[in-house]
Design a protein around this motif. Structure first.
Motif, PDB file in Angstrom:
ATOM      1  N   THR A  77     -11.376 -31.040 -14.514  1.00 28.82           N
ATOM      2  CA  THR A  77     -10.480 -30.002 -12.430  1.00 28.82           C
ATOM      3  C   THR A  77     -10.679 -31.300 -11.616  1.00 28.82           C
ATOM      4  O   THR A  77     -11.982 -32.080 -10.779  1.00 28.82           O
ATOM      5  CB  THR A  77     -11.753 -28.851 -12.084  1.00 28.82           C
ATOM      6  OG1 THR A  77     -11.346 -27.762 -13.324  1.00 28.82           O
ATOM      7  CG2 THR A  77     -11.539 -28.103 -10.940  1.00 28.82           C
ATOM      8  N   VAL A 128     -13.446 -28.989  -0.121  1.00 27.71           N
ATOM      9  CA  VAL A 128     -13.739 -28.121  -1.721  1.00 27.71           C
ATOM     10  C   VAL A 128     -14.963 -28.916  -1.550  1.00 27.71           C
ATOM     11  O   VAL A 128     -16.558 -28.446  -1.508  1.00 27.71           O
ATOM     12  CB  VAL A 128     -13.036 -27.892  -3.056  1.00 27.71           C
ATOM     13  CG1 VAL A 128     -14.510 -27.593  -4.365  1.00 27.71           C
ATOM     14  CG2 VAL A 128     -12.501 -26.992  -2.340  1.00 27.71           C
ATOM     15  N   PHE A 142     -10.832 -32.023  -7.221  1.00 23.43           N
ATOM     16  CA  PHE A 142     -11.202 -31.278  -6.040  1.00 23.43           C
ATOM     17  C   PHE A 142     -10.756 -31.770  -5.006  1.00 23.43           C
ATOM     18  O   PHE A 142     -11.446 -32.915  -4.468  1.00 23.43           O
ATOM     19  CB  PHE A 142     -12.923 -31.060  -6.234  1.00 23.43           C
ATOM     20  CG  PHE A 142     -12.888 -30.349  -7.414  1.00 23.43           C
ATOM     21  CD1 PHE A 142     -13.542 -28.814  -7.270  1.00 23.43           C
ATOM     22  CD2 PHE A 142     -13.818 -31.080  -9.109  1.00 23.43           C
ATOM     23  CE1 PHE A 142     -14.124 -27.998  -8.559  1.00 23.43           C
ATOM     24  CE2 PHE A 142     -14.504 -30.696  -9.632  1.00 23.43           C
ATOM     25  CZ  PHE A 142     -14.631 -28.910  -9.136  1.00 23.43           C
ATOM     26  N   LYS A 170     -17.455 -24.879  -6.133  1.00 20.04           N
ATOM     27  CA  LYS A 170     -16.725 -23.781  -5.983  1.00 20.04           C
ATOM     28  C   LYS A 170     -14.911 -23.686  -5.294  1.00 20.04           C
ATOM     29  O   LYS A 170     -15.649 -24.581  -4.199  1.00 20.04           O
ATOM     30  CB  LYS A 170     -17.061 -22.441  -4.656  1.00 20.04           C
ATOM     31  CG  LYS A 170     -17.776 -21.824  -4.893  1.00 20.04           C
ATOM     32  CD  LYS A 170     -18.367 -21.007  -4.576  1.00 20.04           C
ATOM     33  CE  LYS A 170     -20.045 -20.007  -4.019  1.00 20.04           C
ATOM     34  NZ  LYS A 170     -19.513 -19.413  -2.943  1.00 20.04           N
ATOM     35  N   LEU A 171     -14.502 -23.644  -6.241  1.00 20.55           N
ATOM     36  CA  LEU A 171     -12.829 -24.107  -5.931  1.00 20.55           C
ATOM     37  C   LEU A 171     -12.979 -22.979  -5.127  1.00 20.55           C
ATOM     38  O   LEU A 171     -13.154 -21.853  -4.599  1.00 20.55           O
ATOM     39  CB  LEU A 171     -12.395 -23.797  -7.481  1.00 20.55           C
ATOM     40  CG  LEU A 171     -11.646 -24.994  -8.064  1.00 20.55           C
ATOM     41  CD1 LEU A 171     -11.235 -24.310  -9.411  1.00 20.55           C
ATOM     42  CD2 LEU A 171     -11.453 -26.167  -7.421  1.00 20.55           C
ATOM     43  N   LYS A 197     -16.001 -21.486 -10.272  1.00 22.57           N
ATOM     44  CA  LYS A 197     -17.031 -22.361 -10.715  1.00 22.57           C
ATOM     45  C   LYS A 197     -16.469 -22.746 -11.834  1.00 22.57           C
ATOM     46  O   LYS A 197     -16.144 -21.923 -12.760  1.00 22.57           O
ATOM     47  CB  LYS A 197     -18.333 -21.107 -10.006  1.00 22.57           C
ATOM     48  CG  LYS A 197     -19.060 -21.830  -8.861  1.00 22.57           C
ATOM     49  CD  LYS A 197     -20.979 -21.339  -9.186  1.00 22.57           C
ATOM     50  CE  LYS A 197     -21.206 -21.389  -7.810  1.00 22.57           C
ATOM     51  NZ  LYS A 197     -22.614 -20.742  -8.186  1.00 22.57           N
TER      52      LYS A 197
END
Length: 466
Positions: free
Chosen positions: A191, A197, A193, A176-177, A182
């Protein structure tokens, strides 16, 4: 020489281990290390022992060895990050063990970030996927190498490679950011992270820490035999009964067994026993009923003609009757093309249903949804079934599990989980058949003889290690 602050920190880490654990860690460090008095070992006393990559080999795949090594090297003893040294000092080794085996998510995270990527800063979804796949592959590999698969093996289960990818993807779907979203699919892979996170993910997804613990304990053979405070590792893989020597290849792979088992009630996670396989016991609905009725909680798995693999967990013994049965511990799952478990929603109590030989009610085995519209249905006209979900099954919030809504299946197997009811404390206890005339009558109806001995098929005592 380390200052007092550092040596205090080191002592704190050391004190997490019992005396016998400390001596085991010393032994493993000694076995892995070489005395480095060479010119290459700058600032290290000639007598000081350090670990180099070459000595971390053998039971672990090469990619995992390199990741563990990077994790150990990331531990900064000086308080100022001065690049990663090639050798691992004893203090680094102990702090690594302490953080990964005894630490919380916050203590593990710096090491895990370095195991994901050698460079500092955020990591891409793709890198986390590769790390997670390596981790799961290493668990399967090292448990197989150490003969710890408890009766499962790579020959009697489906290919673990697709299972490794599926389980990694499933665990990654929990990322999950910071804003709570998500990312999915290709977007997830690209993405970036940040550390917080990933820390949140490690905190929420227990498998990551459990798998790391297995890789370290079994891979480096350290603290693997001492009693552990948690059952996580103990019941990671359930003991497997009933397939040895039968040339049977399960529809499940080892990563999916691990994942499904982790969703079972704790008291059922220690053992699975094959009750029914269409390939071994023939393709008939009354055969199926005869093998699964009154056998305690079960896992039903199907493979349709399109290759999709899916099933459900029944929390109670199956009974032939025209009412729904079971409780909210039941769930549905898919194994292929993706791995997922779907838990009950609270919408209704249509957990599980089994009926046979009745004119007025549907005959077959069902889980979730409603008559004519089950999340999973196996018709008494054996070989046919459906999985209806527009867009989700009401009971379990599961999507359509099969490739087509109405499917024909290629194979089916049912596993009893936990201890079989007939054998639970057999001392002076009667079988359900000895006390329940209704159960006897139902068994007669499903083609079993009245004598309860006729029901009690011989239970194979498999040799766990084979």
């Amino acid at each position: 020489k380390m200052g007092n602050a550092e040596s205090n920190a080191y002592q704190n880490h050391l004190s997490r281990f019992l005396p016998e654990e400390q001596s085991e860690i010393d032994e493993v460090f000694d076995a892995l290390s070489v005395s480095s008095g060479s010119a290459g070992a700058k600032n290290i006393k000639a007598t000081k022992k350090t670990v180099t990559l070459a000595y971390l080999r053998e039971p672990l795949p090469e990619q995992m060895t390199a990741r563990l090594y990077n994790g150990m090297r990331s531990i900064d003893l000086t308080g100022k990050s001065s690049g990663l040294s090639e050798q691992i000092a004893k203090e680094q080794f102990v702090i690594f063990m302490s953080n990964l085996l005894k630490g919380n998510a916050n203590e593990k995270i710096t090491i895990i970030m370095r195991m994901i990527s050698k460079t500092e800063g955020p990591v891409k979804g793709k890198q986390i996927q590769e790390f997670t796949e390596d981790l799961i592959m290493s668990v399967v590999h090292v448990l197989s190498y150490r003969k710890e698969l408890k009766g499962w093996n790579l020959e009697n289960t489906r290919d673990s490679e697709s299972g490794v990818k599926a389980l990694a993807s499933q665990l990654l779907s929990e990322l999950k950011l910071a804003d709570g979203t998500k990312p999915v699919g290709p977007q997830l892979m690209e993405t970036s992270f940040g550390q917080s996170v990933i820390e949140d993910w490690v905190y929420r997804v227990p498998q990551i820490s459990i798998f790391l613990s297995v890789v370290i304990r079994q891979g480096l053979h350290v603290l693997y035999s001492l009693p552990d405070q948690t059952n996580d590792i103990l019941n990671l893989v359930p003991r497997c009964k009933g397939i040895k020597g039968r040339g049977h290849v399960s529809l499940l792979d080892i990563p999916s067994v691990i994942y499904i088992n982790s969703h079972l009630p704790a008291e059922l996670q220690h053992k699975w026993q094959l009750l029914f396989s269409s390939r071994l016991h023939g393709e008939s609905f009354s055969q199926l009923c005869g093998h699964i009725v009154d056998k305690g909680p079960c896992i039903v798995t199907l493979k349709d003609l399109d290759g999709y693999i899916f099933g459900g967990f029944a929390s109670h013994s199956w009974e032939v009757k025209p009412q729904f049965q079971g409780d909210n511990r039941c769930f549905l799952f898919s194994v292929y093309p993706s791995l997922a478990v779907h838990l009950y929603t609270g919408y209704n109590d249509h957990y599980m249903y089994l009926n046979h030989g009745q004119q007025t009610m549907p005959n077959g085995l069902g889980m979730g949804g409603q008559h004519g519209y089950f999340g999973l249905w196996i018709d008494s006209d054996y070989g046919k079934g459906h999985s209806k979900a527009k867009p989700r099954c009401t009971t379990y919030n599961s999507p359509q599990l099969s490739a087509k809504e109405d499917f024909t299946f290629d194979a089916m197997e049912v596993w009893a989980v936990g201890d079989l009811p007939e054998r639970a404390g057999t001392k002076g206890k009667k079988s359900i058949l000895d006390v329940d005339p209704e159960a006897r009558a139902l068994l007669e109806m499903t083609g079993k003889s009245r004598q309860s001995e006729g029901l009690r098929e011989p239970v194979e005592e498999d040799d766990d290690d084979e």
